[in-house]
Motif scaffolding. Structure first.
Motif, PDB file in Angstrom:
ATOM      1  N   ASP A 367      -4.038  -5.434   0.161  1.00 22.12           N
ATOM      2  CA  ASP A 367      -3.758  -4.043   0.495  1.00 22.12           C
ATOM      3  C   ASP A 367      -4.932  -3.135   0.149  1.00 22.12           C
ATOM      4  O   ASP A 367      -5.228  -2.175   0.879  1.00 22.12           O
ATOM      5  N   MET A 368      -5.616  -3.417  -0.944  1.00 26.34           N
ATOM      6  CA  MET A 368      -6.806  -2.637  -1.289  1.00 26.34           C
ATOM      7  C   MET A 368      -7.881  -2.801  -0.216  1.00 26.34           C
ATOM      8  O   MET A 368      -8.553  -1.831   0.172  1.00 26.34           O
ATOM      9  N   LEU A 369      -8.044  -4.031   0.268  1.00 27.07           N
ATOM     10  CA  LEU A 369      -9.028  -4.287   1.321  1.00 27.07           C
ATOM     11  C   LEU A 369      -8.640  -3.555   2.604  1.00 27.07           C
ATOM     12  O   LEU A 369      -9.478  -2.906   3.254  1.00 27.07           O
ATOM     13  N   ARG A 370      -7.352  -3.636   2.974  1.00 27.79           N
ATOM     14  CA  ARG A 370      -6.900  -2.942   4.187  1.00 27.79           C
ATOM     15  C   ARG A 370      -7.106  -1.426   4.082  1.00 27.79           C
ATOM     16  O   ARG A 370      -7.486  -0.767   5.054  1.00 27.79           O
ATOM     17  N   GLU A 408      -1.412   4.882  13.751  1.00 29.16           N
ATOM     18  CA  GLU A 408      -1.580   3.527  13.219  1.00 29.16           C
ATOM     19  C   GLU A 408      -2.004   3.563  11.749  1.00 29.16           C
ATOM     20  O   GLU A 408      -1.493   2.806  10.916  1.00 29.16           O
ATOM     21  N   LEU A 409      -2.948   4.460  11.420  1.00 30.48           N
ATOM     22  CA  LEU A 409      -3.383   4.568  10.031  1.00 30.48           C
ATOM     23  C   LEU A 409      -2.223   4.991   9.129  1.00 30.48           C
ATOM     24  O   LEU A 409      -2.071   4.479   8.009  1.00 30.48           O
ATOM     25  N   ALA A 410      -1.382   5.921   9.620  1.00 23.83           N
ATOM     26  CA  ALA A 410      -0.229   6.361   8.827  1.00 23.83           C
ATOM     27  C   ALA A 410       0.768   5.235   8.632  1.00 23.83           C
ATOM     28  O   ALA A 410       1.322   5.050   7.540  1.00 23.83           O
ATOM     29  N   ALA A 411       0.996   4.447   9.702  1.00 24.64           N
ATOM     30  CA  ALA A 411       1.926   3.320   9.592  1.00 24.64           C
ATOM     31  C   ALA A 411       1.393   2.279   8.605  1.00 24.64           C
ATOM     32  O   ALA A 411       2.164   1.683   7.830  1.00 24.64           O
ATOM     33  N   ASN A 412       0.084   2.037   8.648  1.00 24.10           N
ATOM     34  CA  ASN A 412      -0.509   1.089   7.697  1.00 24.10           C
ATOM     35  C   ASN A 412      -0.314   1.563   6.251  1.00 24.10           C
ATOM     36  O   ASN A 412      -0.006   0.768   5.358  1.00 24.10           O
ATOM     37  N   GLN A 414       2.085   3.576   5.118  1.00 19.07           N
ATOM     38  CA  GLN A 414       3.498   3.438   4.764  1.00 19.07           C
ATOM     39  C   GLN A 414       3.835   1.993   4.418  1.00 19.07           C
ATOM     40  O   GLN A 414       4.590   1.724   3.478  1.00 19.07           O
ATOM     41  N   ALA A 415       3.277   1.054   5.156  1.00 24.45           N
ATOM     42  CA  ALA A 415       3.538  -0.355   4.872  1.00 24.45           C
ATOM     43  C   ALA A 415       2.975  -0.760   3.515  1.00 24.45           C
ATOM     44  O   ALA A 415       3.598  -1.518   2.766  1.00 24.45           O
ATOM     45  N   ARG A 416       1.783  -0.230   3.179  1.00 19.44           N
ATOM     46  CA  ARG A 416       1.199  -0.544   1.874  1.00 19.44           C
ATOM     47  C   ARG A 416       2.055   0.028   0.736  1.00 19.44           C
ATOM     48  O   ARG A 416       2.268  -0.621  -0.294  1.00 19.44           O
ATOM     49  N   LEU A 417       2.539   1.262   0.925  1.00 21.16           N
ATOM     50  CA  LEU A 417       3.390   1.876  -0.101  1.00 21.16           C
ATOM     51  C   LEU A 417       4.687   1.103  -0.275  1.00 21.16           C
ATOM     52  O   LEU A 417       5.178   0.929  -1.407  1.00 21.16           O
ATOM     53  N   ALA A 418       5.258   0.618   0.837  1.00 18.41           N
ATOM     54  CA  ALA A 418       6.500  -0.153   0.743  1.00 18.41           C
ATOM     55  C   ALA A 418       6.275  -1.463  -0.005  1.00 18.41           C
ATOM     56  O   ALA A 418       7.095  -1.864  -0.855  1.00 18.41           O
ATOM     57  N   ARG A 419       5.153  -2.128   0.273  1.00 21.52           N
ATOM     58  CA  ARG A 419       4.866  -3.385  -0.436  1.00 21.52           C
ATOM     59  C   ARG A 419       4.605  -3.121  -1.916  1.00 21.52           C
ATOM     60  O   ARG A 419       4.985  -3.919  -2.781  1.00 21.52           O
ATOM     61  N   ARG A 420       3.950  -2.000  -2.176  1.00 23.27           N
ATOM     62  CA  ARG A 420       3.692  -1.648  -3.576  1.00 23.27           C
ATOM     63  C   ARG A 420       4.999  -1.419  -4.328  1.00 23.27           C
ATOM     64  O   ARG A 420       5.158  -1.859  -5.489  1.00 23.27           O
TER      65      ARG A 420
END
Length: 436
Positions: A367-370, A408-412, A414-420
């Motif tokens: 996620d940090m890399l993304r 797309e950047l916003a969706a990415n 949100q996905a990172r926050l959900a995984r976190r």
């Protein structure tokens, strides 16, 4: 010691009559050279790709509206006889050419050549080529790159993002420019592309350009000869029966030819074509273009430097069925997060605490890399928009990154926050279990 005798090539004049000694000498020079099929416009393929109206508009701007509907195969005999006997009488009134076909001397005025090739009559007298400084500015506007004046061969047709502009150049290269399947962009060719801009109000003299290309081939002892299809058009004007020595291959730049050259890729599962960019054929645009994003045709050259619609620069779709799919840019390779699994003996079974910790750590690193890559993409995209404005100095030159790109950047994110959140909940659960 006796020297080896060189094997002499037996020259076949293919039954052509009335050749002078000079004609025969020129024929001998041309005889061992390969004849390539001339590639014309394929309107059916352009229609399927959604490019027909844009390409026809560009041809119309340079006086070649009727030329879009012309195709002709290439014949070896016609090509050799025409080139071996061609004489250009530019200073005559009216200017004309003489040549042989089927053993007879033929004559055509420049005006007749324009009629045969579908060239508009007006505008060619005023055309001027771009200076080196103008070439560099024009190339930057349409491609975003500086023009390599010291090494013209490093500027490539494949570096033009605009599908219509690149397609027209490939056709001109094979027909009027007499260069066959040449892929680089010399500065003279950029002047011809500039003629398609709305700020240019004159046409190149396509007859003179074609005849200059023919004279270069007359005096060359090597290289392919790609202009035979144009000669066939002259033979048809005189109603000469076509011989049986047709050169193989496509007679137009159709979908199959574009796929073979990696100009486009077909994604069978999605049923769509992808337009590629650069010599590594990065995936760039979906074809046909969506109705809400038609191909721009001005008003400035910078508008031809269109943005990728692949939701980011050079993004490669996940489902790929082409041989070009193996050509992935370094940016794409970096964007694909590494999926590394540790040796089983180091972390234990999949339900062990060590494995869970490893999985969470790996996911966090990915996620940090993304996030870093998304920030880089945003920076590059905004920089391109700003540079485009400064190149054009035109209010319409600045175009914001697309809403889809920001979404797309916003969706990415949100996905990172959900995984976190899932990782933190898992960590809290593990801590509670150990305390109890």
């Amino acid at each position: 010691m006796a020297s080896k005798k060189q094997k002499k090539t037996v020259v076949d004049f293919m039954g052509c009559k009335n050749l002078s000694l000079e004609h025969k000498e020129t024929w001998k020079i041309l005889y061992d050279r390969s004849i390539l099929g001339t590639k014309f416009v394929d309107t059916d393929s352009l229609d399927e790709l959604g490019l027909k109206s844009a390409v026809k508009e560009l041809f119309d701007r340079i006086g070649l509206t009727a030329f879009c509907e012309i195709q002709a195969p290439t014949f070896r005999r016609f090509t050799l006889e025409f080139l071996a006997t061609l004489e250009i009488h530019k200073d005559d009134d009216p200017p004309r050419i003489t040549f042989h076909l089927e053993g007879e001397e033929r004559e055509l005025s420049f005006a007749q050549l324009r009629e045969i090739f579908g060239i508009a009559e007006t505008g060619h007298e005023e055309f001027r080529k771009l200076s080196d400084r103008e070439v560099d500015g024009f190339w930057k506007a349409i491609s975003g790159q500086a023009y390599p004046l010291s090494n013209e061969k490093s500027a490539k047709n494949a570096d033009i993002p605009h599908p219509g502009l690149r397609y027209v150049h490939r056709v001109l290269t094979s027909t009027f420019l007499c260069k066959g399947e040449q892929t680089h962009l010399p500065r003279a060719d950029l002047s011809y592309l500039w003629a398609m801009m709305t700020e240019c109000h004159s046409h190149p003299d396509w007859v003179e350009i074609f005849l200059n290309g023919c004279k270069k081939h007359q005096g060359a002892a090597s290289g392919n000869i790609p202009l035979g299809g144009m000669v066939t058009l002259l033979a048809r004007y005189f109603q000469i029966e076509e011989p049986k020595d047709r050169v193989g291959g496509e007679i137009s730049i159709n979908i199959e030819f574009m796929k073979a050259c990696d100009m486009i890729v077909f994604i069978a599962e999605d049923g769509e074509y992808i337009w590629t960019l650069g010599t590594n054929h990065h995936y760039y645009l979906r074809l046909p273009p969506p109705e809400e994003r038609p191909l721009p045709l001005g008003p400035t050259p910078a508008h031809f430097h269109i943005h990728s619609d692949m939701n980011g620069l050079f993004r490669v779709p996940e489902r790929v069925t082409s041989r070009a799919a193996t050509r992935v840019s370094p940016a794409v390779e970096a964007r694909a997060a590494p999926r590394v699994s540790p040796p089983a003996e180091e972390v234990g079974p999949s339900n062990s605490s060590d494995f869970v910790q490893w999985r969470d750590w790996r996911e966090k690193m990915e996620d940090m890399l993304r996030e870093t890559l998304d920030n880089t993409r945003l920076s590059v995209e905004v920089s391109r928009c700003v540079n485009r404005f400064y190149l054009t100095r035109h209010p319409d030159g600045y175009v914001e990154p697309s809403k889809e790109f920001y979404d797309e950047l916003a969706a990415n994110e949100q996905a990172r926050l959900a995984r976190r959140a899932v990782r933190e909940a898992r960590s809290c659960g593990a801590s509670s279990s150990s305390d109890s």
